[in-house]
Design a protein around this motif. Structure first.
Motif, PDB file in Angstrom:
ATOM      1  N   CYS A  30       0.819  -1.216   0.000  1.00  0.00           N
ATOM      2  CA  CYS A  30       0.000   0.000   0.000  1.00  0.00           C
ATOM      3  C   CYS A  30       0.850   1.262   0.000  1.00  0.00           C
ATOM      4  O   CYS A  30       0.514   2.236  -0.651  1.00  0.00           O
ATOM      5  CB  CYS A  30      -0.906   0.016   1.222  1.00  0.00           C
ATOM      6  N   PHE A  31       1.922   1.275   0.753  1.00  0.00           N
ATOM      7  CA  PHE A  31       2.861   2.396   0.801  1.00  0.00           C
ATOM      8  C   PHE A  31       4.233   1.861   0.421  1.00  0.00           C
ATOM      9  O   PHE A  31       5.075   1.609   1.287  1.00  0.00           O
ATOM     10  CB  PHE A  31       2.893   3.034   2.194  1.00  0.00           C
ATOM     11  N   PRO A  32       4.487   1.654  -0.864  1.00  0.00           N
ATOM     12  CA  PRO A  32       5.697   0.961  -1.284  1.00  0.00           C
ATOM     13  C   PRO A  32       7.009   1.662  -0.941  1.00  0.00           C
ATOM     14  O   PRO A  32       8.044   1.014  -0.844  1.00  0.00           O
ATOM     15  CB  PRO A  32       5.534   0.826  -2.798  1.00  0.00           C
ATOM     16  N   ARG A  33       7.003   2.969  -0.734  1.00  0.00           N
ATOM     17  CA  ARG A  33       8.251   3.673  -0.396  1.00  0.00           C
ATOM     18  C   ARG A  33       8.555   3.642   1.099  1.00  0.00           C
ATOM     19  O   ARG A  33       9.618   4.028   1.526  1.00  0.00           O
ATOM     20  CB  ARG A  33       8.185   5.117  -0.882  1.00  0.00           C
ATOM     21  N   ARG A  34       7.617   3.170   1.900  1.00  0.00           N
ATOM     22  CA  ARG A  34       7.808   3.083   3.352  1.00  0.00           C
ATOM     23  C   ARG A  34       8.639   1.851   3.676  1.00  0.00           C
ATOM     24  O   ARG A  34       8.360   0.760   3.208  1.00  0.00           O
ATOM     25  CB  ARG A  34       6.457   2.987   4.038  1.00  0.00           C
ATOM     26  N   ARG A  35       9.637   2.011   4.491  1.00  0.00           N
ATOM     27  CA  ARG A  35      10.482   0.880   4.884  1.00  0.00           C
ATOM     28  C   ARG A  35      10.178   0.390   6.295  1.00  0.00           C
ATOM     29  O   ARG A  35      10.173  -0.783   6.563  1.00  0.00           O
ATOM     30  CB  ARG A  35      11.964   1.247   4.770  1.00  0.00           C
ATOM     31  N   ALA A  36       9.965   1.297   7.238  1.00  0.00           N
ATOM     32  CA  ALA A  36       9.659   0.907   8.615  1.00  0.00           C
ATOM     33  C   ALA A  36       9.234   2.150   9.389  1.00  0.00           C
ATOM     34  O   ALA A  36       9.529   3.273   8.980  1.00  0.00           O
ATOM     35  CB  ALA A  36      10.874   0.261   9.284  1.00  0.00           C
ATOM     36  N   PRO A  41       6.553  12.088   4.991  1.00  0.00           N
ATOM     37  CA  PRO A  41       6.123  12.689   3.724  1.00  0.00           C
ATOM     38  C   PRO A  41       6.756  12.028   2.497  1.00  0.00           C
ATOM     39  O   PRO A  41       6.113  11.916   1.462  1.00  0.00           O
ATOM     40  CB  PRO A  41       6.560  14.150   3.864  1.00  0.00           C
ATOM     41  N   GLY A  42       7.967  11.545   2.603  1.00  0.00           N
ATOM     42  CA  GLY A  42       8.623  10.887   1.484  1.00  0.00           C
ATOM     43  C   GLY A  42       8.098   9.491   1.196  1.00  0.00           C
ATOM     44  O   GLY A  42       8.428   8.890   0.181  1.00  0.00           O
ATOM     45  N   ALA A  43       7.267   8.978   2.095  1.00  0.00           N
ATOM     46  CA  ALA A  43       6.745   7.620   1.936  1.00  0.00           C
ATOM     47  C   ALA A  43       5.229   7.593   1.727  1.00  0.00           C
ATOM     48  O   ALA A  43       4.611   6.551   1.854  1.00  0.00           O
ATOM     49  CB  ALA A  43       7.105   6.788   3.166  1.00  0.00           C
TER      50      ALA A  43
END
Length: 89
Positions: A30-36, A41-43
């Motif tokens: 769902c939020f592919p740029r989120r890592r953890a 804002p960048g995710a």
């Protein structure tokens, strides 16, 4: 918003991709740029919102955005996992 996709599975991979192979069943986080951690804002990008969605015959995903779908799940069951955040997204 249509972010999770579903259907045939992987039909091709780039030569640097080692996590997935042709035939694997995958979905998009769902939020592919989120890592953890917290969403920053960048995710905030989401397929179907700020990124191209999955209402297409084919979709191109970064391998890090893909989530393996267990073989025992139907595509309908998988849709719940990727929209409730259980995919890590």
């Amino acid at each position: 918003m249509v972010e999770e996709g579903g259907g045939r599975g992987v039909v091709a991979v780039g030569e640097a991709v080692t996590l997935f192979a042709v035939g694997d069943r995958v979905s998009c986080a769902c939020f592919p740029r989120r890592r953890a951690g917290r969403i920053t804002p960048g995710a905030l990008d989401q397929p179907g919102c700020t990124l191209d969605g999955m209402l297409a015959e084919y979709a191109v995903l970064d391998a890090q955005w893909a989530v393996r779908v267990p073989d025992h799940l139907t595509w309908e069951e998988k849709a719940v996992i990727t929209t409730d955040g259980a995919d890590g997204g």
